[in-house]
Scaffold this motif. Structure first.
Motif, PDB file in Angstrom:
ATOM      1  N   LEU A 169       0.864  -1.180   0.000  1.00  0.00           N
ATOM      2  CA  LEU A 169       0.000   0.000   0.000  1.00  0.00           C
ATOM      3  C   LEU A 169       0.901   1.231   0.000  1.00  0.00           C
ATOM      4  N   GLN A 170       0.894   1.967  -1.099  1.00  0.00           N
ATOM      5  CA  GLN A 170       1.835   3.068  -1.259  1.00  0.00           C
ATOM      6  C   GLN A 170       1.125   4.347  -1.683  1.00  0.00           C
ATOM      7  N   ALA A 171       1.759   5.462  -1.414  1.00  0.00           N
ATOM      8  CA  ALA A 171       1.203   6.756  -1.798  1.00  0.00           C
ATOM      9  C   ALA A 171       1.181   6.900  -3.311  1.00  0.00           C
ATOM     10  N   ASP A 172       0.095   7.456  -3.832  1.00  0.00           N
ATOM     11  CA  ASP A 172      -0.060   7.684  -5.267  1.00  0.00           C
ATOM     12  C   ASP A 172       0.620   9.001  -5.634  1.00  0.00           C
ATOM     13  N   ARG A 173       1.731   8.885  -6.329  1.00  0.00           N
ATOM     14  CA  ARG A 173       2.478  10.064  -6.784  1.00  0.00           C
ATOM     15  C   ARG A 173       2.471  10.161  -8.306  1.00  0.00           C
ATOM     16  N   GLY A 174       1.484   9.526  -8.910  1.00  0.00           N
ATOM     17  CA  GLY A 174       1.363   9.572 -10.357  1.00  0.00           C
ATOM     18  C   GLY A 174       2.181   8.538 -11.096  1.00  0.00           C
ATOM     19  N   GLN A 175       2.718   7.559 -10.378  1.00  0.00           N
ATOM     20  CA  GLN A 175       3.527   6.529 -11.021  1.00  0.00           C
ATOM     21  C   GLN A 175       2.647   5.643 -11.916  1.00  0.00           C
ATOM     22  N   PRO A 176       3.237   4.995 -12.918  1.00  0.00           N
ATOM     23  CA  PRO A 176       2.456   4.126 -13.809  1.00  0.00           C
ATOM     24  C   PRO A 176       1.723   3.040 -13.023  1.00  0.00           C
ATOM     25  N   ALA A 177       0.475   2.776 -13.402  1.00  0.00           N
ATOM     26  CA  ALA A 177      -0.325   1.770 -12.702  1.00  0.00           C
ATOM     27  C   ALA A 177      -1.483   1.343 -13.589  1.00  0.00           C
ATOM     28  N   HIS A 178      -1.939   0.129 -13.400  1.00  0.00           N
ATOM     29  CA  HIS A 178      -3.141  -0.353 -14.065  1.00  0.00           C
ATOM     30  C   HIS A 178      -4.370   0.146 -13.298  1.00  0.00           C
ATOM     31  N   LEU A 179      -5.401   0.493 -14.049  1.00  0.00           N
ATOM     32  CA  LEU A 179      -6.622   0.976 -13.418  1.00  0.00           C
ATOM     33  C   LEU A 179      -7.503  -0.187 -12.975  1.00  0.00           C
ATOM     34  N   ILE A 180      -8.186   0.026 -11.865  1.00  0.00           N
ATOM     35  CA  ILE A 180      -9.229  -0.897 -11.412  1.00  0.00           C
ATOM     36  C   ILE A 180     -10.542  -0.124 -11.382  1.00  0.00           C
ATOM     37  N   HIS A 181     -11.495  -0.583 -12.162  1.00  0.00           N
ATOM     38  CA  HIS A 181     -12.831   0.010 -12.165  1.00  0.00           C
ATOM     39  C   HIS A 181     -13.703  -0.785 -11.197  1.00  0.00           C
TER      40      HIS A 181
ATOM     41  N   ALA B  38     -10.795  -7.420  -1.926  1.00  0.00           N
ATOM     42  CA  ALA B  38     -10.012  -8.591  -1.534  1.00  0.00           C
ATOM     43  C   ALA B  38     -10.047  -9.683  -2.595  1.00  0.00           C
ATOM     44  N   GLY B  39     -11.213  -9.910  -3.191  1.00  0.00           N
ATOM     45  CA  GLY B  39     -11.314 -10.954  -4.205  1.00  0.00           C
ATOM     46  C   GLY B  39     -10.436 -10.658  -5.404  1.00  0.00           C
ATOM     47  N   ALA B  40     -10.465  -9.412  -5.882  1.00  0.00           N
ATOM     48  CA  ALA B  40      -9.641  -9.027  -7.024  1.00  0.00           C
ATOM     49  C   ALA B  40      -8.163  -9.082  -6.674  1.00  0.00           C
ATOM     50  N   ALA B  41      -7.827  -8.664  -5.457  1.00  0.00           N
ATOM     51  CA  ALA B  41      -6.421  -8.649  -5.050  1.00  0.00           C
ATOM     52  C   ALA B  41      -5.817 -10.041  -5.073  1.00  0.00           C
ATOM     53  N   ALA B  42      -6.635 -11.052  -4.885  1.00  0.00           N
ATOM     54  CA  ALA B  42      -6.134 -12.422  -4.888  1.00  0.00           C
ATOM     55  C   ALA B  42      -6.027 -12.993  -6.304  1.00  0.00           C
ATOM     56  N   LYS B  43      -6.561 -12.288  -7.311  1.00  0.00           N
ATOM     57  CA  LYS B  43      -6.580 -12.818  -8.679  1.00  0.00           C
ATOM     58  C   LYS B  43      -5.727 -12.017  -9.651  1.00  0.00           C
ATOM     59  N   LEU B  44      -5.473 -10.776  -9.353  1.00  0.00           N
ATOM     60  CA  LEU B  44      -4.741  -9.921 -10.283  1.00  0.00           C
ATOM     61  C   LEU B  44      -3.290 -10.375 -10.459  1.00  0.00           C
ATOM     62  N   PRO B  45      -2.703 -10.125 -11.617  1.00  0.00           N
ATOM     63  CA  PRO B  45      -1.270 -10.380 -11.773  1.00  0.00           C
ATOM     64  C   PRO B  45      -0.468  -9.421 -10.896  1.00  0.00           C
ATOM     65  N   ALA B  46       0.772  -9.774 -10.667  1.00  0.00           N
ATOM     66  CA  ALA B  46       1.659  -8.870  -9.940  1.00  0.00           C
ATOM     67  C   ALA B  46       1.755  -7.548 -10.687  1.00  0.00           C
ATOM     68  N   GLY B  47       1.839  -6.455  -9.936  1.00  0.00           N
ATOM     69  CA  GLY B  47       1.922  -5.146 -10.564  1.00  0.00           C
ATOM     70  C   GLY B  47       1.445  -4.052  -9.640  1.00  0.00           C
ATOM     71  N   THR B  48       1.295  -2.859 -10.184  1.00  0.00           N
ATOM     72  CA  THR B  48       0.861  -1.686  -9.430  1.00  0.00           C
ATOM     73  C   THR B  48      -0.491  -1.241  -9.952  1.00  0.00           C
ATOM     74  N   TYR B  49      -1.388  -0.861  -9.024  1.00  0.00           N
ATOM     75  CA  TYR B  49      -2.776  -0.568  -9.378  1.00  0.00           C
ATOM     76  C   TYR B  49      -3.254   0.699  -8.660  1.00  0.00           C
ATOM     77  N   ARG B  50      -4.208   1.369  -9.306  1.00  0.00           N
ATOM     78  CA  ARG B  50      -4.947   2.449  -8.650  1.00  0.00           C
ATOM     79  C   ARG B  50      -6.407   2.337  -9.066  1.00  0.00           C
ATOM     80  N   LEU B  51      -7.279   2.814  -8.209  1.00  0.00           N
ATOM     81  CA  LEU B  51      -8.703   2.812  -8.543  1.00  0.00           C
ATOM     82  C   LEU B  51      -8.980   3.910  -9.559  1.00  0.00           C
ATOM     83  N   ALA B  52      -9.843   3.600 -10.516  1.00  0.00           N
ATOM     84  CA  ALA B  52     -10.159   4.568 -11.560  1.00  0.00           C
ATOM     85  C   ALA B  52     -11.026   5.698 -11.051  1.00  0.00           C
ATOM     86  N   ASP B  53     -11.826   5.420 -10.027  1.00  0.00           N
ATOM     87  CA  ASP B  53     -12.768   6.427  -9.532  1.00  0.00           C
ATOM     88  C   ASP B  53     -12.752   6.405  -8.010  1.00  0.00           C
ATOM     89  N   GLY B  54     -12.185   7.428  -7.389  1.00  0.00           N
ATOM     90  CA  GLY B  54     -12.149   7.492  -5.932  1.00  0.00           C
ATOM     91  C   GLY B  54     -10.950   6.772  -5.368  1.00  0.00           C
TER      92      GLY B  54
END
Length: 461
Positions: free
Chosen positions: A8-20, A81-97
């Motif tokens: 869990l890291q601060a969002d500083r605009g780094q590249p990330a996949h969106l989660i809707h 939690a369900g998505a976190a257990a299925k997603l590939p390794a990587g960095t993510y941010r929520l698309a809305d909120g």
């Protein structure tokens, strides 16, 4: 131990996949605004936005893929939690909120108890970015506390006896600069006769003891936490059937909760004088075992007739509660896997909470709602005290008739708490019989986050 801080890291605009995140009632409206490739992909995946549904969405470029998950209307701790257990390794941010309380479930989806697996499968590291970095430390602390409960409860009794439980407390005491003591042997028998009696049939290596931890400024309000530390419960001479004994490694779940709550208090620097007490025993069968019909003395001076040796948890708690009360605390909270009656009444997910103080009860219920850690208050119904009457002693440890078992157990404990001291008792299962997202089958923290939210609100504002 899982490195939750790395996830869990601060969002500083780094590249990330969106989660809707979408709710089924608003899914069609959301889908209308998406590009054709998204609509086609989700149609092929039969995705309708139902809770816990999950799908990957292709982007304009191969590396631009995103994810969509169905969530309940309310933003709760387990929504991701369900998505976190299925997603590939990587960095993510929520698309809305922002993730809000769901960050906790994201972290706990990465936790596994794999101590006994010869080939533990590596867990992909999925990093979630948050626009609220001030909350990161608190979420990480809560995840670590829940994981601590799970790990302690999941550890079999062969590796989690009274000595090992004491070592777990000592490690946390040392990490936080707390004072740690253990009382056993003759000192235990003389000062804490019920703890000594319950554990005296165990082998010397698994001898009973009272574990204590103290921390904080003596000028701050004293808060006492007491946890039932029955590391294995055979039932004693009133021996359990094999089915009833199968999960009894979890009978120290109350101690795990109390220790995890103590850890939260110390790590957050809560302005209290903390006193943690864990009576650690094994309720074994041997010639030295205490017997039905025995009369035990107690630290408080109350004599107790033994109606059932399988009602041992309230005995060890009674001595520990009496010790806690001697320091005139502002508040006592105890946790215990105490009665099957509470599980019959409320099921595995809902801890029973008893309190002798209306303000404390109201604060705990409000905190449970805020933390999405549900509890249910049951009454300290004085009319049932007659069920604990003894013809030869001050009180019997087992209620007559088999009714209101969780209430009579709480009434027994109340005998060892001064009426002027605010006290809450959690009768918790400490176990999850079936898996849910972020919550595997096995040891579980139930009521822990509710109690922490109440303490944090009361003493830190």
């Amino acid at each position: 131990m899982t490195d939750f801080a790395a996830l869990l890291q601060a969002d500083r605009g780094q590249p990330a996949h969106l989660i809707h995140t979408v709710h089924k009632d608003g899914f069609e409206d959301w889908l209308t605004g998406q590009p054709e490739r998204t609509r086609v992909a989700l149609d092929a995946a039969l995705f309708k936005g139902k809770p816990e549904q999950f799908a990957l969405i292709p982007g304009a470029k191969p590396e631009d893929w995103s994810a969509v998950i169905g969530v309940p209307e309310q933003n709760g701790p387990w929504n991701l939690a369900g998505a976190a257990a299925k997603l590939p390794a990587g960095t993510y941010r929520l698309a809305d909120g922002d993730s809000g309380p769901a960050a906790l479930g994201w972290l706990l989806a990465h936790h596994r108890f794999d101590r006994y697996r010869s080939e533990a499968e590596p867990i992909p590291q999925r990093v979630l970015l948050t626009a609220d970095p001030a909350r990161i430390a608190e979420v990480v602390r809560q995840a670590a506390a829940v994981a601590l409960v799970r790990d302690l409860v999941d550890t079999p009794a062969s590796d989690m006896g009274p000595a090992e439980l004491a070592s777990a407390v000592e490690a946390i005491a040392n990490a936080n600069g707390a004072n740690f003591t253990v009382i056993q042997g003759d000192a235990l028998a003389q000062g804490y006769p019920m703890i000594a009696a319950v554990g005296r049939a165990a082998t010397r290596a698994r001898a009973p003891r009272l574990i204590e931890l103290e921390w904080g400024d003596a000028a701050h309000p004293r808060v006492a936490l007491v946890g039932k530390g029955v590391c294995f419960d055979s039932g004693g001479l009133d021996i359990k059937p094999s089915a009833g004994m199968l999960l009894m490694k979890k009978d120290m779940g109350g101690a795990a909760h109390a220790l995890a709550l103590a850890s939260l208090i110390m790590q957050a620097g809560l302005p209290v004088r903390l006193h943690l007490l864990i009576p650690a025993v094994e309720n074994a069968v041997a010639a030295e075992a205490f017997r039905p019909g025995d009369v035990l003395s107690s630290r408080k001076g109350i004599s107790v007739e033994i109606g059932n040796t399988d009602a041992e948890g309230r005995l060890v708690l009674g001595d520990a509660l009496a010790r806690a009360a001697e320091h005139d605390p502002a508040l006592i909270i105890d946790f215990a896997t105490l009665t099957g009656a509470a599980r019959v009444a409320l099921g595995p997910d809902l801890p029973a909470m008893f309190a002798n103080d209306e303000t404390l009860a109201s604060d705990l219920i409000a905190a449970a709602t805020l933390a999405s850690d549900p509890i249910w208050r049951l009454p300290l119904w004085a009319g049932y005290a007659d069920m604990l009457k003894s013809t030869v002693a001050d009180i019997n440890n087992a209620g007559e008739g088999g009714m209101a078992g969780s209430v009579t157990a709480a009434l027994f404990l109340q005998k060892f708490v001064p009426a002027t001291t605010a006290w809450a008792h959690f009768d918790t299962f400490a176990w999850r019989p079936s898996a849910k997202p972020g919550r595997p089958r096995g040891g579980e923290a139930l009521g822990l986050r509710a109690a922490w939210e109440m303490l944090r609100t009361r003493y830190a504002g």
